[in-house]
Design a protein around this motif. Structure first.
Motif: not given
Length: 318
Positions: A14-38
């Motif tokens: 369950e911990m591994d699944a949670w880490l994977d899900a949060n890593a994906t969310t973090l990537v999406v957030v970072l991508a959105a932030a980069s797009a917003a900054l651009l």
């Protein structure tokens, strides 16, 4: 010695699944932030470029306004110089005309006493008249900024040509003439022509294409009445697909409105010029809108046939 295999517990999975899900969310957030900054950088760049263009445009407009101001000041100075020269030449011409009048009176007296003296006076009058004519031509040249031929100025003989030009521009012109016409001096003809030209131009400018102007010349023994009536208000309603009668009714026109239209004095450069030209030859100028119809201009010259363009100084009848 080998390490014994240990099965992963449910908690670790369950911990591994949670880490994977949060890593994906973090990537999406970072991508959105980069797009917003651009996007923000693009917007800021566009705003900066727009402000630069606006600043350059403002500089060019200020420079153009400065040049225009300088040109106007130069033109004003030139006009002031011309007016000074015109005034000086005019004073000389007035004095010369006074001399001619005095000489003519002397010649009239001498003719009854000594015909040879009258001949000499006539020669002096002719010489003074030629000098005065030269001065007056200089006045015209200075006032107009170039050589001017008085014969090129329009008169009543050019009225039909004026009507043709206005019809080609989109203004309907109906012309009627009553009474017996009589010969006018060129200055009087020019005044009538310019009044008519300005009135028809106003009809076209304010009424637009499709407007019809009715022009009437009424001759009397000594004078002339010029009447120009147009239907510009009605024509504008028809041009816009409206019922002119209904539009006039919507305005709620009353007798008081008609009286106000008849008594008000329209202003403007064209109206002032027409009024001054009329009054210069002893006439009365009147202009007013006709509610729901258009505009009317009238110039009445009671003694145009014998008027020399100076108030209170009519010419002798011949």
């Amino acid at each position: 010695m080998t390490t014994p295999y240990r099965r992963r517990g449910e908690g670790e999975c369950e911990m591994d699944a949670w880490l994977d899900a949060n890593a994906t969310t973090l990537v999406v957030v970072l991508a959105a932030a980069s797009a917003a900054l651009l996007l923000l950088a693009v917007v800021l760049l566009a705003l900066w470029r727009h402000s630069r263009r606006a600043a350059r445009r403002a500089v060019r407009e200020r420079a153009a306004a400065q040049r225009e101001r300088l040109d106007l000041e130069l033109q004003l100075a030139e006009q002031g110089s011309r007016l000074t020269m015109v005034r000086e030449l005019h004073e000389i011409a007035v004095h010369s005309v006074s001399v001619i009048a005095t000489q003519a009176e002397g010649a009239q007296y001498a003719a009854s006493q000594d015909p040879s003296a009258a001949t000499r006076s006539a020669a002096a009058i002719a010489a003074a008249a030629r000098e005065t004519l030269a001065d007056l031509r200089r006045v015209m040249t200075v006032a107009r900024g170039g050589e001017v031929d008085a014969d090129e100025q329009p008169g009543l003989a050019n009225v039909q040509e004026l009507f043709r030009v206005m019809r080609d521009a989109g203004l309907g012109v109906d012309f009627t003439e009553t009474g017996s016409s009589h010969e006018l001096r060129h200055g009087a003809e020019l005044a009538v022509y310019r009044i008519l030209q300005e009135a028809l131009s106003n009809s076209l400018d304010h009424g637009g294409p499709g407007t019809t102007a009715t022009v009437a010349f009424t001759w009397t023994d000594d004078g002339l009445k010029v009447l120009v009536e147009d239907d510009g208000t009605r024509a504008a309603a028809i041009r816009n697909g409206l019922d002119p009668y209904a539009e006039a009714q919507k305005q709620g026109y009353t007798v008081d409105d008609d009286l106000a239209a008849l008594t008000q004095a329209p202003n403007g450069r064209g109206m002032t010029e027409m009024r001054e030209r009329t009054e210069l030859f002893g006439g009365v100028f009147e202009a007013h809108p006709v509610p729901g119809v258009g505009f009317t201009v009238q110039a009445v010259f009671p003694s145009l046939r014998y008027h020399n363009g100076v108030h209170g100084v009519p010419l002798d009848r011949r």
